[in-house]
Design a protein around this motif. Structure first.
Motif, PDB file in Angstrom:
ATOM      1  N   THR A 150       0.906  -1.070   0.055  1.00  0.00           N
ATOM      2  CA  THR A 150      -0.041   0.005   0.061  1.00  0.00           C
ATOM      3  C   THR A 150       0.911   1.224  -0.039  1.00  0.00           C
ATOM      4  O   THR A 150       0.453   2.086  -0.585  1.00  0.00           O
ATOM      5  CB  THR A 150      -0.938   0.048   1.420  1.00  0.00           C
ATOM      6  N   ILE A 151       1.921   1.178   0.784  1.00  0.00           N
ATOM      7  CA  ILE A 151       2.782   2.479   0.684  1.00  0.00           C
ATOM      8  C   ILE A 151       3.437   2.586  -0.379  1.00  0.00           C
ATOM      9  O   ILE A 151       3.433   3.648  -1.105  1.00  0.00           O
ATOM     10  CB  ILE A 151       4.103   2.030   1.735  1.00  0.00           C
ATOM     11  N   GLU A 152       3.922   1.424  -1.231  1.00  0.00           N
ATOM     12  CA  GLU A 152       4.403   1.713  -2.624  1.00  0.00           C
ATOM     13  C   GLU A 152       3.406   2.348  -3.522  1.00  0.00           C
ATOM     14  O   GLU A 152       3.853   3.007  -4.402  1.00  0.00           O
ATOM     15  CB  GLU A 152       4.776   0.297  -3.176  1.00  0.00           C
ATOM     16  N   VAL A 153       2.098   1.773  -3.370  1.00  0.00           N
ATOM     17  CA  VAL A 153       1.004   2.222  -4.499  1.00  0.00           C
ATOM     18  C   VAL A 153       1.058   3.708  -4.085  1.00  0.00           C
ATOM     19  O   VAL A 153       0.653   4.487  -4.961  1.00  0.00           O
ATOM     20  CB  VAL A 153      -0.210   1.812  -4.199  1.00  0.00           C
ATOM     21  N   LEU A 154       0.884   4.224  -2.923  1.00  0.00           N
ATOM     22  CA  LEU A 154       0.674   5.526  -2.550  1.00  0.00           C
ATOM     23  C   LEU A 154       1.685   6.471  -2.898  1.00  0.00           C
ATOM     24  O   LEU A 154       1.741   7.618  -3.388  1.00  0.00           O
ATOM     25  CB  LEU A 154       0.371   5.860  -1.060  1.00  0.00           C
ATOM     26  N   GLU A 155       3.104   6.046  -2.863  1.00  0.00           N
ATOM     27  CA  GLU A 155       4.183   6.572  -3.258  1.00  0.00           C
ATOM     28  C   GLU A 155       4.243   6.900  -4.649  1.00  0.00           C
ATOM     29  O   GLU A 155       4.417   7.877  -5.365  1.00  0.00           O
ATOM     30  CB  GLU A 155       5.714   6.027  -2.757  1.00  0.00           C
ATOM     31  N   SER A 156       3.753   5.914  -5.220  1.00  0.00           N
ATOM     32  CA  SER A 156       3.619   5.762  -6.988  1.00  0.00           C
ATOM     33  C   SER A 156       2.790   7.123  -7.172  1.00  0.00           C
ATOM     34  O   SER A 156       2.989   7.908  -8.211  1.00  0.00           O
ATOM     35  CB  SER A 156       3.272   4.622  -7.479  1.00  0.00           C
ATOM     36  N   PHE A 157       1.434   7.231  -6.656  1.00  0.00           N
ATOM     37  CA  PHE A 157       0.458   7.928  -6.827  1.00  0.00           C
ATOM     38  C   PHE A 157       1.152   9.409  -6.779  1.00  0.00           C
ATOM     39  O   PHE A 157       0.721  10.458  -7.627  1.00  0.00           O
ATOM     40  CB  PHE A 157      -0.856   7.772  -5.969  1.00  0.00           C
ATOM     41  N   THR A 158       1.667   9.506  -5.746  1.00  0.00           N
ATOM     42  CA  THR A 158       2.496  11.145  -5.496  1.00  0.00           C
ATOM     43  C   THR A 158       3.561  11.601  -6.588  1.00  0.00           C
ATOM     44  O   THR A 158       3.519  12.791  -6.665  1.00  0.00           O
ATOM     45  CB  THR A 158       3.219  11.212  -4.108  1.00  0.00           C
ATOM     46  N   GLU A 159       3.769  10.641  -7.153  1.00  0.00           N
ATOM     47  CA  GLU A 159       4.634  11.304  -8.320  1.00  0.00           C
ATOM     48  C   GLU A 159       4.103  11.507  -9.468  1.00  0.00           C
ATOM     49  O   GLU A 159       4.624  12.208 -10.510  1.00  0.00           O
ATOM     50  CB  GLU A 159       5.615   9.941  -8.770  1.00  0.00           C
ATOM     51  N   HIS A 160       2.653  11.460  -9.756  1.00  0.00           N
ATOM     52  CA  HIS A 160       1.957  11.994 -10.958  1.00  0.00           C
ATOM     53  C   HIS A 160       1.683  13.519 -10.879  1.00  0.00           C
ATOM     54  O   HIS A 160       1.604  14.134  -9.499  1.00  0.00           O
ATOM     55  CB  HIS A 160       0.641  11.259 -10.752  1.00  0.00           C
ATOM     56  N   ARG A 161       2.104  14.185 -11.747  1.00  0.00           N
ATOM     57  CA  ARG A 161       2.105  15.515 -11.670  1.00  0.00           C
ATOM     58  C   ARG A 161       0.718  16.423 -11.254  1.00  0.00           C
ATOM     59  O   ARG A 161       0.653  17.407 -11.133  1.00  0.00           O
ATOM     60  CB  ARG A 161       2.520  16.183 -13.086  1.00  0.00           C
ATOM     61  N   SER A 162      -0.423  15.780 -11.550  1.00  0.00           N
ATOM     62  CA  SER A 162      -1.851  16.344 -11.345  1.00  0.00           C
ATOM     63  C   SER A 162      -2.186  16.371  -9.640  1.00  0.00           C
ATOM     64  O   SER A 162      -3.107  16.541  -9.393  1.00  0.00           O
ATOM     65  CB  SER A 162      -2.881  15.628 -12.044  1.00  0.00           C
TER      66      SER A 162
END
Length: 82
Positions: free
Chosen positions: A21-33
């Motif tokens: 879950t942490i990995e998914v959330l960290e990935s989400f934060t990398e999106h520019r929007s």
């Protein structure tokens, strides 16, 4: 950081599920929007999830659930005071 939330996450999820879950959330934060407000919420979620993972490790190492929760809280409060 919300200790009751961390304890709930630790009791009801495996360390592996929390880490994914942490990995998914960290990935989400990398999106520019992603907005600043969303980043704040996600940061709080990641903090709670990391606390639950750390509690899992402490319990695996032989610490009681209560001592693990108190130890984690003291660790966080100690880092804030610095």
């Amino acid at each position: 950081m919300k200790l009751p939330v961390i304890k709930h996450l630790q009791k009801n999820n495996s360390a592996q599920a929390l880490e994914h879950t942490i990995e998914v959330l960290e990935s989400f934060t990398e999106h520019r929007s992603v907005s600043d407000e969303e980043m704040d919420v996600i940061g709080e979620l990641i903090t709670n999830l990391c606390g639950a993972v750390e509690m899992h490790q402490m319990i695996t190492d032989g610490m009681s659930e209560r001592d693990a929760a108190n130890g984690f809280a003291q660790k966080v409060l100690g880092s804030i005071d610095r």
